[in-house]
Design an enzyme around this catalytic site. Structure first.
Site, PDB file in Angstrom:
ATOM      1  N   GLY B  25    -116.918  68.824  36.712  1.00 23.78           N
ATOM      2  CA  GLY B  25    -116.819  69.047  37.700  1.00 23.78           C
ATOM      3  C   GLY B  25    -116.148  67.868  38.396  1.00 23.78           C
ATOM      4  O   GLY B  25    -116.354  66.939  38.706  1.00 23.78           O
ATOM      5  N   GLY B  27    -116.454  66.323  42.929  1.00 21.05           N
ATOM      6  CA  GLY B  27    -116.422  66.125  43.639  1.00 21.05           C
ATOM      7  C   GLY B  27    -115.761  65.379  44.887  1.00 21.05           C
ATOM      8  O   GLY B  27    -115.334  64.534  44.755  1.00 21.05           O
ATOM      9  N   VAL B  32    -118.272  64.735  37.369  1.00 23.33           N
ATOM     10  CA  VAL B  32    -119.055  64.210  36.521  1.00 23.33           C
ATOM     11  C   VAL B  32    -118.610  65.029  34.801  1.00 23.33           C
ATOM     12  O   VAL B  32    -117.839  65.675  35.183  1.00 23.33           O
ATOM     13  CB  VAL B  32    -120.043  66.028  37.099  1.00 23.33           C
ATOM     14  CG1 VAL B  32    -121.277  66.194  36.193  1.00 23.33           C
ATOM     15  CG2 VAL B  32    -120.612  65.645  38.261  1.00 23.33           C
ATOM     16  N   LYS B  44    -122.086  61.340  36.530  1.00 18.32           N
ATOM     17  CA  LYS B  44    -121.304  61.778  37.375  1.00 18.32           C
ATOM     18  C   LYS B  44    -120.950  60.329  38.032  1.00 18.32           C
ATOM     19  O   LYS B  44    -122.186  59.213  38.084  1.00 18.32           O
ATOM     20  CB  LYS B  44    -122.653  61.810  39.200  1.00 18.32           C
ATOM     21  CG  LYS B  44    -121.607  62.494  40.093  1.00 18.32           C
ATOM     22  CD  LYS B  44    -122.728  62.360  41.516  1.00 18.32           C
ATOM     23  CE  LYS B  44    -121.975  62.860  42.354  1.00 18.32           C
ATOM     24  NZ  LYS B  44    -122.367  62.838  44.006  1.00 18.32           N
ATOM     25  N   ASP B 145    -127.729  67.369  53.769  1.00 20.27           N
ATOM     26  CA  ASP B 145    -127.069  67.647  53.788  1.00 20.27           C
ATOM     27  C   ASP B 145    -127.195  69.168  53.254  1.00 20.27           C
ATOM     28  O   ASP B 145    -126.503  69.491  52.446  1.00 20.27           O
ATOM     29  CB  ASP B 145    -126.129  66.996  52.644  1.00 20.27           C
ATOM     30  CG  ASP B 145    -124.576  67.595  53.525  1.00 20.27           C
ATOM     31  OD1 ASP B 145    -124.095  68.709  54.015  1.00 20.27           O
ATOM     32  OD2 ASP B 145    -123.866  67.004  52.046  1.00 20.27           O
TER      33      ASP B 145
END
Lengths: 220, 652
Positions: B25, B27, B32, B44, B145
């Site tokens: 993935g 971000g 990752v 990551k 967050d």
């Protein structure tokens, strides 16, 4: 929910999917000059568009697409989430009534926003994407004024894409933002960019500016 | 960082090199990757160089791990370094089988992504979310967050918090802040502030937690997204800042109404209602919002209080309500909120009658408006061309008469008869000639062509008008749906008929099952040697149920005598069979019918949903065409009238 409360039409759509909406209106030139390879590439681009959006589960619930074609002016589809959107097979014919297409499209946006409000669904600033390879054959001055007013009130963002042969001079008098020139017939790159930009926006916060990737499909 | 796709060598905290595998993935901060040989962990890798502060934070986080934290989060386990010693990323556990929380709380995706999830499941998942928040808070962390991308849910309602490296952490007296936040999960007291350098507290988190719980319990609706009754825009952030909780006790004073077709707050037990009111109250920043533990306790109690709806097995709600809130919502909107496919024979969740209301309230576009205007037809003035034409033609007679008059005048002079006759004839000829010449100069061809061109244009526009602005497409789709509605109603009939047929076949099946209880291997028939028995078995004749003449004749070396004996053996057994109508029938048969019906229903249901969307689209397209084509149609109509009137005037 009182018994007497009226349920406005469209409520089922938002009961099923109450995610904030990110509306995007495509105004597509299908006049005679687009015949042949350009319209084919545009169709391919729209198919790409759907595929790329389908890969993003959040965008599938948030983005809403509508298409108006001109030459003659026609609403191909009203705002709907990408899962319901079927890439059309556009054919070219007729002249370029761009002014009428813009006015009609902006009215669709007004109505859609009213629906969002009536159903208590948050929404992002709508995008209007005009793609043309010609010059308007109808009167466009009123439409240009509507675009300017809408941009000033932050009612929507209007982007014009000039395909080879477009009258960039008139386009830059319609669009507040400078028109982008499509290099060659890179419609597929254009729509891949649009899809990833919409994905990006639909993940962002409403009301906050988003920095988009540079449009690689545009001439510098 | 260009090395991102194919990262350079990465070392773990003990200096051992790691092999990064497939990219999983991406971000905002980094990418990752899988770790080859360690499927339970992922790496990551940050796209920007890591600040020393950030590296220190990851080390501190790795040190504060506890078994509870590890169960509820994807907590960083160690810092990853480049060979140069520069920090480059972190290692964390793999979270498999979990999905984004928005897939759970939106009814549309819930039906496909969490097919077994009912409201009990949502309450449980919300309570589990509270456990995760409580665990972080009790480790003196703050999630800071809070957002819908930071929570994953498994099919058993267990929850994992991800993106933990952005949490606010306090370790060894040092505080590591979080510089980001999502406005629609941000409490009013922080709205509009810059997050960089801002110290967050669990009380801030508890606002975001309450929003997440609300999203889960109220079918994906945000507590501050309502219908604003004042003027101007009311984005969610502003509503939060101004304490306009759309479902709260003060919603009217806040000029907010819950969106139509949503459930009211009182579908919750009173203690949970109070928690929401406290979480979104004006003084919550000072007075304190409900903590994760308070929510947890209240939600656990709530789950225990839920009862099943008497009408639909997928509906669970608190006891003591006048009616089931989900039945009401589904009835009002026609939307299935929970999937009922979990078990065969579950009550239908698609209520066609309710859904049909949506179709009937959709106003048809109505008959095609006419472009023809009879008033205009009688009042159309001639065009300047036609007027000029007629004006010029008016002079033809005087001019011809004047030219002819000269020789004619001579006829009155005293001349011989022959000469007089000559002048008269000359005068007539001149008159005719002049008229002809003048007429030839003024041709009507132009008017004829104009009339034809405009007539054809008008016919074309009229055809387009009929095709695009006419109600035909809408009416046809609507009629098609009526037909499907008939098919839906017939399903019940088909089902009962199939069930009746099944009942009729009950004896046959019971008899067969009885016969199947007697194996050929145990049969005592003269001449049926063990080797013949195994021969029969190899031909698929294993029990008394399989014995019949035709089948036996296909077996080699079986004489008539042996075959007759075998048939007699079967008959003797069969005579002992007694049909028992009270015995339950073969469940599989009924299951099969129910499954088939489910498939039919599901297909029709999909058709109805698609049909409603199509109708909506067609209606809007037709209304749009009526606006966009009207001007062009009117112009073509007037042009055609004009050309026809002109032609008529000049040919008269």
């Amino acid at each position: 929910m009182s018994d007497l409360e009226q349920i406005p039409f469209g409520a089922s759509e938002f009961a099923e999917n109450p995610e904030p909406r990110c509306p995007c209106l495509l105004l597509l030139d299908t006049s005679q000059s687009m015949a042949g390879v350009p319209i084919e590439e545009l169709n391919q681009g729209l198919a790409t568009f759907k595929q790329e959006l389908a890969a993003d589960t959040l965008a599938m619930k948030r983005v809403e697409l509508a298409i108006v074609t001109f030459g003659p002016v026609q609403m191909l589809s009203d705002f709907q989430t990408p899962d319901r959107f079927m890439p059309p097979n556009l054919t070219s014919s007729g002249d370029t009534p761009m002014g009428a297409a813009i006015s009609g499209g902006l009215e669709m946006i007004r109505q859609r926003k009213a629906t969002y409000k009536a159903n208590g669904v948050p929404y992002y600033r709508p995008w209007v994407f005009l793609i043309t390879d010609g010059a308007p054959t109808d009167s466009w001055e009123a439409a240009a004024a509507e675009v300017r007013a809408g941009e000033e009130q932050r009612g929507f963002s209007f982007l014009a894409v000039a395909v080879e042969g477009a009258n960039v001079d008139i386009l830059s008098r319609i669009s507040v933002r400078p028109p982008l020139k499509l290099s060659g017939l890179r419609f597929r790159d254009l729509f891949a960019w649009l899809s990833s930009s919409l994905s990006h926006v639909s993940r962002s916060q409403i009301g906050q500016g988003v920095r988009l990737a540079p449009p690689g499909w545009a001439e510098v | 960082m260009s090395g991102l796709q194919q990262p350079v060598e990465v070392l773990d905290s003990r200096g051992q090199p790691l092999r990064l595998g497939r990219k999983i993935g991406q971000g905002g901060e980094g990418t990752v990757f899988e770790i080859v040989g360690a499927p339970e962990t992922v790496a990551k890798i940050y796209s920007q160089p890591m600040l020393p502060q950030r590296a220190e934070k990851i080390r501190a986080m790795a040190a504060m791990r506890t078994p509870e934290i590890e169960k509820l989060t994807a907590w960083p386990t160690e810092l990853l370094l480049l060979r140069s010693g520069a920090p480059v990323g972190l290692k964390m556990p793999t979270v498999v089988g979990h999905k984004d929380i928005h897939q759970l709380y939106s009814p549309k995706s819930r039906r496909s992504e969490f097919p077994g999830a009912d409201w009990r499941f949502l309450v449980r998942a919300a309570a589990n979310l509270c456990r995760a928040f409580a665990t972080v808070h009790e480790a003196s962390g703050v999630i800071a967050d809070v957002n819908h991308g930071g929570v994953l849910v498994a099919q058993d309602a267990r929850v994992r918090l991800i993106d933990c490296d952005s949490f606010q952490i306090t370790a060894s007296g040092k505080r590591y802040l979080c510089d980001v936040g999502v406005p629609i999960f941000t409490p009013p007291e922080l709205q509009g502030l810059v997050f960089t350098g801002l110290v967050r507290t669990p009380n801030h988190d508890n606002f975001g937690l309450a929003v997440l719980i609300f999203l889960m319990l109220f079918m994906g609706r945000h507590p501050f997204a309502g219908r604003y009754l004042g003027t101007g825009e009311m984005p969610v952030e502003r509503a939060i800042r101004e304490h306009r909780f759309a479902y709260g006790v003060n919603h009217a004073a806040a000029q907010m109404q819950p969106p139509p077709g949503t459930a009211p707050l009182n579908i919750l037990s009173a203690p949970v209602v109070r928690l929401f009111e406290r979480a979104f109250a004006r003084d919550a920043a000072r007075a304190g919002r409900p903590t994760a533990r308070e929510w947890m306790a209240a939600l656990d109690v709530l789950e225990g209080e839920l009862v099943q709806c008497t009408a639909s097995s997928s509906h669970w709600h608190i006891a003591g309500l006048q009616d089931c809130p989900w039945c009401r919502m589904e009835g009002a909107t026609g939307v299935g909120l929970f999937s009922a496919t979990a078990s065969v024979g579950a009550t239908r969740y698609f209520d066609l009658d309710a859904f049909w209301k949506q179709i009937t309230t959709l106003e048809p576009p109505g008959p095609l408006p006419s472009l023809v205007n009879p008033v205009a037809e009688n009042r159309i003035p001639l065009s300047p061309y036609a007027r000029q034409f007629r004006r010029r033609r008016r002079f033809h007679l005087p001019i011809a008469l004047f030219v002819a008059a000269l020789p004619m005048a001579a006829a009155f002079v005293d001349l011989p008869v022959l000469a007089r006759l000559f002048f008269i004839v000359t005068g007539i000829i001149l008159f005719v000639l002049v008229k002809l010449v003048l007429k030839a100069q003024l041709s009507t061809i132009g008017f004829i062509e104009r009339e034809r061109a405009y007539r054809e244009q008008w016919e074309g526009v009229l055809a387009e008008w009929k095709a695009k602005a006419g109600p035909g497409a809408f009416d046809a789709r609507r009629a098609e749906l009526e037909r499907l509605r008939g098919a839906w109603r017939e399903l019940d009939e088909i089902r009962s008929r199939r069930m009746a047929e099944t009942a009729a076949g009950k004896e046959i099946r019971q008899r067969r099952r009885f016969l199947e209880g007697f194996e050929v291997a145990d049969a005592e028939v003269p001449g049926l040697t063990p080797s013949r028995k195994s021969l029969l078995e190899s031909f698929g004749i294993e029990t008394a149920a399989d014995i019949d003449e035709k089948a036996l004749y296909t077996v080699p070396d079986f004489g008539v005598k042996l075959i007759d004996d075998l048939i007699a053996w079967r008959a003797a057994i069969e005579r002992r069979f007694r049909f028992d109508a009270s015995q339950p029938d073969d469940i599989q048969e009924i299951d099969l019918i129910e499954r088939e019906m489910l498939v039919h229903r599901a297909r029709l249901e999909a058709e109805f949903r698609r049909g409603l969307q199509d109708l909506q689209q067609l209606r809007n397209q037709i209304l749009f065409a009526r606006t966009s084509l009207h001007g062009k149609g009117q112009d073509a109509y007037i042009d055609n009238l004009q050309a026809a009137a002109d032609l008529k005037a000049v040919t008269k």
